[in-house]
Design a protein around this motif. Structure first.
Motif, PDB file in Angstrom:
ATOM      1  N   GLN A   1     -33.472  -2.046 -25.399  1.00 11.93           N
ATOM      2  CA  GLN A   1     -32.321  -1.940 -24.501  1.00 11.93           C
ATOM      3  C   GLN A   1     -31.902  -3.308 -23.992  1.00 11.93           C
ATOM      4  O   GLN A   1     -30.704  -3.624 -23.936  1.00 11.93           O
ATOM      5  N   ALA A   2     -32.884  -4.121 -23.610  1.00 16.28           N
ATOM      6  CA  ALA A   2     -32.569  -5.454 -23.098  1.00 16.28           C
ATOM      7  C   ALA A   2     -32.048  -6.355 -24.207  1.00 16.28           C
ATOM      8  O   ALA A   2     -31.089  -7.101 -24.003  1.00 16.28           O
ATOM      9  N   LEU A   3     -32.644  -6.283 -25.388  1.00 14.55           N
ATOM     10  CA  LEU A   3     -32.167  -7.083 -26.515  1.00 14.55           C
ATOM     11  C   LEU A   3     -30.728  -6.716 -26.866  1.00 14.55           C
ATOM     12  O   LEU A   3     -29.910  -7.588 -27.184  1.00 14.55           O
ATOM     13  N   ALA A   4     -30.413  -5.426 -26.797  1.00 11.92           N
ATOM     14  CA  ALA A   4     -29.043  -4.986 -27.068  1.00 11.92           C
ATOM     15  C   ALA A   4     -28.087  -5.497 -26.000  1.00 11.92           C
ATOM     16  O   ALA A   4     -26.956  -5.904 -26.306  1.00 11.92           O
ATOM     17  N   ARG A   5     -28.544  -5.507 -24.758  1.00 13.91           N
ATOM     18  CA  ARG A   5     -27.678  -5.987 -23.663  1.00 13.91           C
ATOM     19  C   ARG A   5     -27.293  -7.439 -23.868  1.00 13.91           C
ATOM     20  O   ARG A   5     -26.175  -7.850 -23.547  1.00 13.91           O
ATOM     21  N   PHE A   6     -28.194  -8.237 -24.435  1.00 15.25           N
ATOM     22  CA  PHE A   6     -27.918  -9.657 -24.682  1.00 15.25           C
ATOM     23  C   PHE A   6     -27.355  -9.910 -26.083  1.00 15.25           C
ATOM     24  O   PHE A   6     -27.191 -11.061 -26.475  1.00 15.25           O
ATOM     25  N   ASP A   7     -27.100  -8.827 -26.840  1.00 13.80           N
ATOM     26  CA  ASP A   7     -26.606  -8.949 -28.217  1.00 13.80           C
ATOM     27  C   ASP A   7     -27.560  -9.797 -29.055  1.00 13.80           C
ATOM     28  O   ASP A   7     -27.142 -10.645 -29.848  1.00 13.80           O
ATOM     29  N   MET A   8     -28.858  -9.533 -28.922  1.00 10.48           N
ATOM     30  CA  MET A   8     -29.869 -10.296 -29.648  1.00 10.48           C
ATOM     31  C   MET A   8     -30.482  -9.524 -30.811  1.00 10.48           C
ATOM     32  O   MET A   8     -31.207 -10.101 -31.630  1.00 10.48           O
TER      33      MET A   8
END
Length: 221
Positions: free
Chosen positions: A120-127
């Motif tokens: 979820q966090a990686l998606a939030r940062f587009d990583m």
């Protein structure tokens, strides 16, 4: 290091993201939410230097009627909110990842935390676009101190162990990666300061800030 890195296994918390503060203080958040006293003579420094799992174990042992599983579930629920709203990425990390990809490296994330939360966090940062996959200790059914953990991740990545770089902030995981025959790039994080001397001895390279050259690089490349 960038030019020689064909395969890279990245930790998440403390390596890609500034999130270890939240994990280490998750126990304190639990105590505050339930109006519970700090057990015994624990100090804030002691709590901050203790892993969330160790803190949870100590808490469940010292507090009657509180189970380890109950505390873990609640702390992970609180961390989900931190990942969604509070956690930030390490400065310069996206440019570093982009440079690795531009040089043809294959990357993945191997975390001790639940991969659903980290994703979820990686998606939030587009990583997520940088990584072939995200896995965790639950999926591997072992912890990162075990060499087999990293060997399984490397196999999934299609990588020989000797050609893997492991990017980590936690010393126990660095030990596991080195025992698996991989090179380690230590990422400096405040929560790992107590182990800094051992980390400096273990690591093949050491990054204080992704925007700057490594503090040292013993890889010879």
């Amino acid at each position: 290091m960038l030019s020689s890195c064909k395969y890279a296994i990245f930790d998440n918390d403390g390596t890609l993201m500034e999130s270890m503060y939240y994990w280490r203080l998750g126990g304190l958040e639990y105590l505050i939410a339930h109006r519970l006293p700090i057990p015994g003579e624990w100090t804030l420094r002691e709590m901050f230097s203790c892993s969330s799992r160790e803190f949870t174990r100590l808490l469940s042992e010292q507090m009657e009627g509180i189970s380890y599983e109950e505390v873990v579930r609640e702390m992970e629920g609180r961390m989900e909110r931190h990942y969604l709203y509070d956690v930030v990425e390490k400065s310069g990390v996206q440019d570093f990842l982009a440079a690795l990809k531009a040089n043809g490296a294959r990357l993945c994330v191997a975390t001790a935390a639940p991969r659903a939360l980290c994703t979820q966090a990686l998606a939030r940062f587009d990583m997520l676009k940088y990584f072939d996959f995200v896995t965790d200790s639950y999926e591997m059914e072992m912890h990162k101190g075990q060499p087999e953990y990293f060997l399984r991740v490397a196999e999934r990545l299609g990588a020989p162990a000797s050609e893997c770089w492991v990017f980590e902030d936690a010393v126990y995981a660095m030990r596991g990666a080195k025992a698996a025959g991989m090179r380690v790039c230590a990422i400096e994080d405040y929560t790992a300061q107590a182990h800094r001397e051992e980390i400096l001895e273990l690591a093949d390279a050491y990054i204080v800030d992704y925007r700057r050259p490594p503090l040292f690089d013993r890889s010879g490349a």
